[in-house]
Scaffold this motif. Structure first.
Motif, PDB file in Angstrom:
ATOM      1  N   ILE A 499       0.826  -1.204   0.000  1.00 25.37           N
ATOM      2  CA  ILE A 499       0.000   0.000   0.000  1.00 25.37           C
ATOM      3  C   ILE A 499       0.862   1.257   0.000  1.00 25.37           C
ATOM      4  CG2 ILE A 499      -1.791   1.252   1.266  1.00 25.37           C
ATOM      5  CD1 ILE A 499      -2.685  -1.304  -0.175  1.00 25.37           C
ATOM      6  N   GLU A 500       2.038   1.178   0.612  1.00 26.77           N
ATOM      7  CA  GLU A 500       2.951   2.323   0.526  1.00 26.77           C
ATOM      8  C   GLU A 500       3.348   2.568  -0.931  1.00 26.77           C
ATOM      9  OE1 GLU A 500       7.266   3.980   2.182  1.00 26.77           O
ATOM     10  OE2 GLU A 500       6.872   1.823   2.056  1.00 26.77           O
ATOM     11  N   ASN A 501       3.647   1.494  -1.656  1.00 24.77           N
ATOM     12  CA  ASN A 501       3.974   1.627  -3.074  1.00 24.77           C
ATOM     13  C   ASN A 501       2.824   2.252  -3.848  1.00 24.77           C
ATOM     14  OD1 ASN A 501       6.543   0.663  -2.949  1.00 24.77           O
ATOM     15  ND2 ASN A 501       6.185  -1.167  -4.174  1.00 24.77           N
ATOM     16  N   LEU A 502       1.619   1.779  -3.596  1.00 21.19           N
ATOM     17  CA  LEU A 502       0.443   2.339  -4.269  1.00 21.19           C
ATOM     18  C   LEU A 502       0.301   3.820  -3.942  1.00 21.19           C
ATOM     19  CD1 LEU A 502      -2.236   2.024  -5.841  1.00 21.19           C
ATOM     20  CD2 LEU A 502      -3.308   1.364  -3.675  1.00 21.19           C
ATOM     21  N   GLN A 503       0.462   4.149  -2.682  1.00 22.84           N
ATOM     22  CA  GLN A 503       0.371   5.527  -2.215  1.00 22.84           C
ATOM     23  C   GLN A 503       1.391   6.405  -2.940  1.00 22.84           C
ATOM     24  OE1 GLN A 503       1.757   6.035   1.910  1.00 22.84           O
ATOM     25  NE2 GLN A 503      -0.188   7.053   2.349  1.00 22.84           N
ATOM     26  N   ASN A 504       2.633   5.954  -2.968  1.00 27.28           N
ATOM     27  CA  ASN A 504       3.702   6.726  -3.609  1.00 27.28           C
ATOM     28  C   ASN A 504       3.497   6.832  -5.110  1.00 27.28           C
ATOM     29  OD1 ASN A 504       6.303   5.320  -1.428  1.00 27.28           O
ATOM     30  ND2 ASN A 504       4.770   6.895  -1.021  1.00 27.28           N
ATOM     31  N   ASN A 505       3.054   5.745  -5.734  1.00 24.66           N
ATOM     32  CA  ASN A 505       2.868   5.750  -7.184  1.00 24.66           C
ATOM     33  C   ASN A 505       1.719   6.653  -7.627  1.00 24.66           C
ATOM     34  OD1 ASN A 505       4.976   3.947  -7.499  1.00 24.66           O
ATOM     35  ND2 ASN A 505       3.655   2.141  -7.589  1.00 24.66           N
ATOM     36  N   GLN A 506       0.834   6.991  -6.699  1.00 27.09           N
ATOM     37  CA  GLN A 506      -0.265   7.895  -7.029  1.00 27.09           C
ATOM     38  C   GLN A 506       0.000   9.310  -6.515  1.00 27.09           C
ATOM     39  OE1 GLN A 506      -2.484   6.822  -9.157  1.00 27.09           O
ATOM     40  NE2 GLN A 506      -1.506   4.807  -9.057  1.00 27.09           N
ATOM     41  N   GLY A 507       1.269   9.579  -6.233  1.00 29.40           N
ATOM     42  CA  GLY A 507       1.673  10.953  -5.952  1.00 29.40           C
ATOM     43  C   GLY A 507       1.685  11.377  -4.508  1.00 29.40           C
ATOM     44  N   THR A 508       1.286  10.515  -3.569  1.00 29.92           N
ATOM     45  CA  THR A 508       1.239  10.887  -2.159  1.00 29.92           C
ATOM     46  C   THR A 508       2.489  10.387  -1.447  1.00 29.92           C
ATOM     47  OG1 THR A 508      -1.173  10.743  -2.140  1.00 29.92           O
ATOM     48  CG2 THR A 508      -0.084  10.683  -0.008  1.00 29.92           C
ATOM     49  N   ASP A 509       3.065  11.242  -0.612  1.00 33.14           N
ATOM     50  CA  ASP A 509       4.212  10.820   0.184  1.00 33.14           C
ATOM     51  C   ASP A 509       3.778   9.756   1.187  1.00 33.14           C
ATOM     52  OD1 ASP A 509       5.852  12.611  -1.120  1.00 33.14           O
ATOM     53  OD2 ASP A 509       5.600  14.187   0.369  1.00 33.14           O
ATOM     54  N   THR A 510       4.746   8.972   1.656  1.00 34.72           N
ATOM     55  CA  THR A 510       4.449   7.908   2.613  1.00 34.72           C
ATOM     56  C   THR A 510       3.754   8.487   3.840  1.00 34.72           C
ATOM     57  OG1 THR A 510       6.307   6.562   1.878  1.00 34.72           O
ATOM     58  CG2 THR A 510       5.471   6.159   4.098  1.00 34.72           C
ATOM     59  N   PHE A 511       2.599   7.917   4.166  1.00 37.03           N
ATOM     60  CA  PHE A 511       1.810   8.384   5.308  1.00 37.03           C
ATOM     61  C   PHE A 511       0.992   7.226   5.855  1.00 37.03           C
ATOM     62  CE2 PHE A 511      -2.125  10.022   7.191  1.00 37.03           C
ATOM     63  CZ  PHE A 511      -1.622  10.922   8.121  1.00 37.03           C
ATOM     64  N   GLY A 512       1.318   6.810   7.088  1.00 34.50           N
ATOM     65  CA  GLY A 512       0.505   5.806   7.751  1.00 34.50           C
ATOM     66  C   GLY A 512       0.682   4.395   7.236  1.00 34.50           C
ATOM     67  N   THR A 513       1.684   4.143   6.427  1.00 34.42           N
ATOM     68  CA  THR A 513       1.852   2.805   5.854  1.00 34.42           C
ATOM     69  C   THR A 513       3.140   2.115   6.294  1.00 34.42           C
ATOM     70  OG1 THR A 513       2.751   3.876   3.869  1.00 34.42           O
ATOM     71  CG2 THR A 513       0.435   3.236   3.806  1.00 34.42           C
ATOM     72  N   VAL A 514       3.989   2.816   7.023  1.00 29.57           N
ATOM     73  CA  VAL A 514       5.221   2.224   7.550  1.00 29.57           C
ATOM     74  C   VAL A 514       5.079   2.132   9.069  1.00 29.57           C
ATOM     75  CG1 VAL A 514       7.705   2.536   7.833  1.00 29.57           C
ATOM     76  CG2 VAL A 514       6.620   3.097   5.651  1.00 29.57           C
ATOM     77  N   PHE A 515       5.588   1.047   9.640  1.00 30.04           N
ATOM     78  CA  PHE A 515       5.454   0.844  11.076  1.00 30.04           C
ATOM     79  C   PHE A 515       6.547   1.611  11.822  1.00 30.04           C
ATOM     80  CE2 PHE A 515       3.501  -3.577  10.103  1.00 30.04           C
ATOM     81  CZ  PHE A 515       2.309  -2.965   9.754  1.00 30.04           C
ATOM     82  N   ARG A 516       6.186   2.788  12.288  1.00 37.84           N
ATOM     83  CA  ARG A 516       7.106   3.627  13.061  1.00 37.84           C
ATOM     84  C   ARG A 516       6.422   4.101  14.342  1.00 37.84           C
ATOM     85  NH1 ARG A 516      11.697   5.430  10.537  1.00 37.84           N
ATOM     86  NH2 ARG A 516      11.907   4.978   8.306  1.00 37.84           N
ATOM     87  N   ALA A 517       7.235   4.405  15.331  1.00 41.54           N
ATOM     88  CA  ALA A 517       6.708   4.879  16.607  1.00 41.54           C
ATOM     89  C   ALA A 517       6.251   6.336  16.488  1.00 41.54           C
ATOM     90  CB  ALA A 517       7.785   4.758  17.687  1.00 41.54           C
ATOM     91  N   ARG A 518       5.362   6.724  17.411  1.00 39.25           N
ATOM     92  CA  ARG A 518       4.938   8.118  17.474  1.00 39.25           C
ATOM     93  C   ARG A 518       6.132   8.986  17.853  1.00 39.25           C
ATOM     94  NH1 ARG A 518       0.482  10.174  15.538  1.00 39.25           N
ATOM     95  NH2 ARG A 518      -0.696   8.440  16.474  1.00 39.25           N
ATOM     96  N   ASN A 519       6.403  10.005  17.080  1.00 36.87           N
ATOM     97  CA  ASN A 519       7.513  10.928  17.303  1.00 36.87           C
ATOM     98  C   ASN A 519       7.040  12.059  18.208  1.00 36.87           C
ATOM     99  OD1 ASN A 519       9.547  12.854  17.144  1.00 36.87           O
ATOM    100  ND2 ASN A 519       9.986  12.435  14.991  1.00 36.87           N
ATOM    101  N   PRO A 520       7.595  12.165  19.426  1.00 34.99           N
ATOM    102  CA  PRO A 520       7.121  13.213  20.349  1.00 34.99           C
ATOM    103  C   PRO A 520       7.389  14.628  19.834  1.00 34.99           C
ATOM    104  CG  PRO A 520       9.090  12.117  21.211  1.00 34.99           C
ATOM    105  CD  PRO A 520       8.656  11.330  20.022  1.00 34.99           C
TER     106      PRO A 520
END
Length: 617
Positions: A499-520
């Motif tokens: 889904i990150e690939n799909l997101q990026n291929n349709q022009g949107t930067d990576t958002f909510g598709t990679v497993f990362r911790a909340r950045n304070p």
């Protein structure tokens, strides 16, 4: 008339235990066991009926209702739809947990019988624990949610209603054209109520899976279409598998020099090495099939639903092509404005083959050239080492090469189904098991249990991403409980990479598709990567776990796992974005019509240009 006084649940168990199917003269038991998770809505009803014995149904203890029902879907699929494991639940969340699995079964045309508990038919103690009340209709309960995902729904509010409910349930479950999920909702008071059931209802009943022949007029139209075609192609779908028509289809293709392409459900029926097998077609297809398909003047769909992934959102085929739809299901036979042949796949293919006589296509060397090029592309994906770590495609190739001829490969969602339809090289028939009608994340591990229950003497390798593992792996515990070994291949790319690939291929930067911790500092999910030790999770269950970061570690783990007698989990750490790209295909998704982003605007413009190349029906 002889009668037997039984509770509704006791009669249900006895009825299910006596259902058989016959196909091509071979008679087999249709219901081999029951999955269940007991709660107050079923434990003293169906639970009591099962506990008191007098039947031959093995009880399997599920750990999550959705997941046990997905295992039942996989079991029925692996059994070519000729055996089922019904699923029993309590009321409330236990019931609604199975709604997703019913959607999965119906989308894939797989028989699934769910038996959720329900609120009291008498209404005396209402509202009971786990009852959701609806102010507009007191008779509505949460089990009405099943109506939207089932081919047949019934609520049994009197014990004698069980008879018509069960007969209609079996009618749908054994119908090759109309099968899917079936729900018999059972109010918990009615589960325990008694009735004098006629003996003939409880006796052995055989349901005949008759082959539907092609009509003379359909045969004439089909033959005429093919004779007028110079460059037809075959799209081999799941109906070929359930009809056991692969040998006849291959004979037909060879006789007339027609290339074969595969859907996810049809893959693995024709030897991938055969010169006429161009492999997967469509969005997750390969270059060979898609290039040849683009120039085809006739598309012969055999047992396919013609989904958007098969047709590339109706973009793949040229505007002058015609379509011949051979399908037992009228709903599917008419798709793509096809000339419909409503018949059993094997019966239709044999008749058409004989009537075509010495017809040959106009293909010269383009089929061989396309296949040779594609095989070389697959070889490269399967062998190429990367400096930064292990690629997803290399890991898949290593496992594919290691697996034995009869080993089953199973998958469902994410980027792996695309890689597998393009690259995977199945060996024996029935060893490629892909649920892709619903792309049901969480199916993979639970489905592996179902496939293993169907064929306990075969090794089952299930392929899932870390996202799918996190969504549903409860039946790994059940596999261990049943002493059934499954091989779980977790491709950990730190997120929902597809889904990150799909997101990026349709022009949107990576958002909510990679497993990362909340950045304070930012308040966003862009902090440190969330690393998970899936091997340790496996060991916590009692399975054997392996962590694999290199090709050598993966090969060593596969060898060692072969010696194990219990389930194993391969925690394969792969580099993100190392799945296969698309090949000569397009997939329509909804792109924002207005956006502040220039890349999103460009993607929307590109979508409109591609829509202009499609057809609407």
């Amino acid at each position: 008339m002889k009668r037997e006084r039984l509770t509704m649940s006791q009669a249900l168990v006895k009825f299910l235990d006596n259902q058989y199917v016959e196909f091509d003269g071979v008679e087999t038991k249709f219901v081999s066991g029951i999955f269940g998770i007991f709660g107050h809505g079923c434990v003293v009803g169906v639970g009591q009926a099962l506990e008191q014995g007098g039947h031959n149904l093995k009880f399997y203890q599920g750990k999550n209702e959705q997941n046990m029902a997905l295992a039942a879907v996989a079991y029925a699929k692996q059994m070519d739809r000729r055996a089922i494991i019904p699923c029993v639940s309590s009321i409330g969340p236990g019931a609604t947990n199975m709604v997703t699995a019913c959607g999965c079964a119906t989308a894939n045309r797989i028989p699934l019988l769910v038996l959720p508990g329900d609120t009291f038919a008498c209404r005396q103690p209402d509202p009971v624990l786990q009852q959701a009340e609806f102010f507009d209709n007191y008779g509505r309960t949460v089990t009405d949610a099943f109506r939207g995902v089932c081919h047949y729904f019934d609520r049994i509010v009197r014990p004698e209603q069980l008879m018509t409910a069960c007969l209609n349930a079996m009618r749908v479950l054994t119908d090759p054209a109309d099968t899917g999920a079936v729900c018999l909702a059972m109010p918990q008071d009615v589960e325990g109520e008694a009735y004098d059931y006629p003996e003939h209802f409880l006796q052995k009943r055989v349901w005949h899976l008759d082959r539907r022949p092609i009509s003379i007029s359909q045969l004439e139209r089909a033959v005429e279409m093919i004779k007028n075609a110079k460059k037809p192609i075959i799209v081999c779908g799941g109906g070929v598998r359930y009809s056991e028509a692969e040998e006849e289809l291959l004979r037909f293709a060879v006789s007339h020099n027609i290339p074969i392409t595969e859907t996810q459900a049809g893959k693995g029926l024709i030897d991938w090495k055969h010169p006429l097998n161009l492999g997967g077609i469509g969005v997750t297809g390969g270059k060979a099939a898609n290039v040849i398909a683009r120039d085809a003047d006739l598309v012969i769909g055999v047992g396919t639903r013609f989904t958007d992934f098969t047709t590339s959102s109706k973009w793949l085929f040229n505007e002058n092509r015609k379509v011949l739809g051979i399908n037992i299901c009228p709903f599917d036979a008419y798709k793509m404005d096809a000339e419909a042949v409503i018949a059993d796949a094997r019966e239709a293919i044999v008749a058409i083959d004989e009537a075509l006589a010495d017809y040959k296509t106009a293909y010269a060397g383009e089929i061989a050239a396309a296949k040779t090029e594609w095989d070389a592309i697959v070889d490269e994906f399967y062998t190429k080492e990367l400096d930064g770590g292990l690629s997803q495609t290399l890991a898949l190739g290593i496992i594919n090469e290691f697996m034995g001829d009869s080993d089953i490969a199973l998958g469902s969602a994410g980027s792996l189904p695309g890689d597998m339809q393009r690259l995977f090289r199945p060996k024996d028939r029935g060893t490629y098991h892909m649920e892709y009608g619903y792309s049901n994340m969480g199916y993979e591990i639970n489905g592996a249990l179902g496939a293993k229950l169907a064929e306990p003497d075969k090794e089952v390798y299930t392929f899932c991403g870390d996202g799918s593992f996190l969504m549903g792996h409860s039946e790994l515990y059940t596999a261990l409980q049943e002493n059934l070994k499954i091989n779980v291949c977790v491709f950990d790319n730190l997120g929902w990479g597809c889904i990150e690939n799909l997101q990026n291929n349709q022009g949107t930067d990576t958002f909510g598709t990679v497993f990362r911790a909340r950045n304070p500092e930012t308040g966003m999910l862009d902090g440190e990567e969330m690393t998970v030790d899936f091997a340790k999770i496996a060991e916590g269950y009692g399975a054997k776990g392996y962590t694999c970061r290199t090709s050598d570690e993966l090969r060593a783990a596969l060898e060692d796992a072969k010696k194990q007698t219990k389930s194993v989990v391969f925690d394969i750490k792969v580099l993100p974005k190392t799945m296969t790209p698309g090949f000569e295909s397009w997939w329509r998704v909804g792109v924002a019509e207005v956006s502040k982003s220039e890349t999103v605007a460009a993607a929307y413009k590109d979508m409109q240009e591609n829509i202009a190349k499609t057809f609407d029906y």
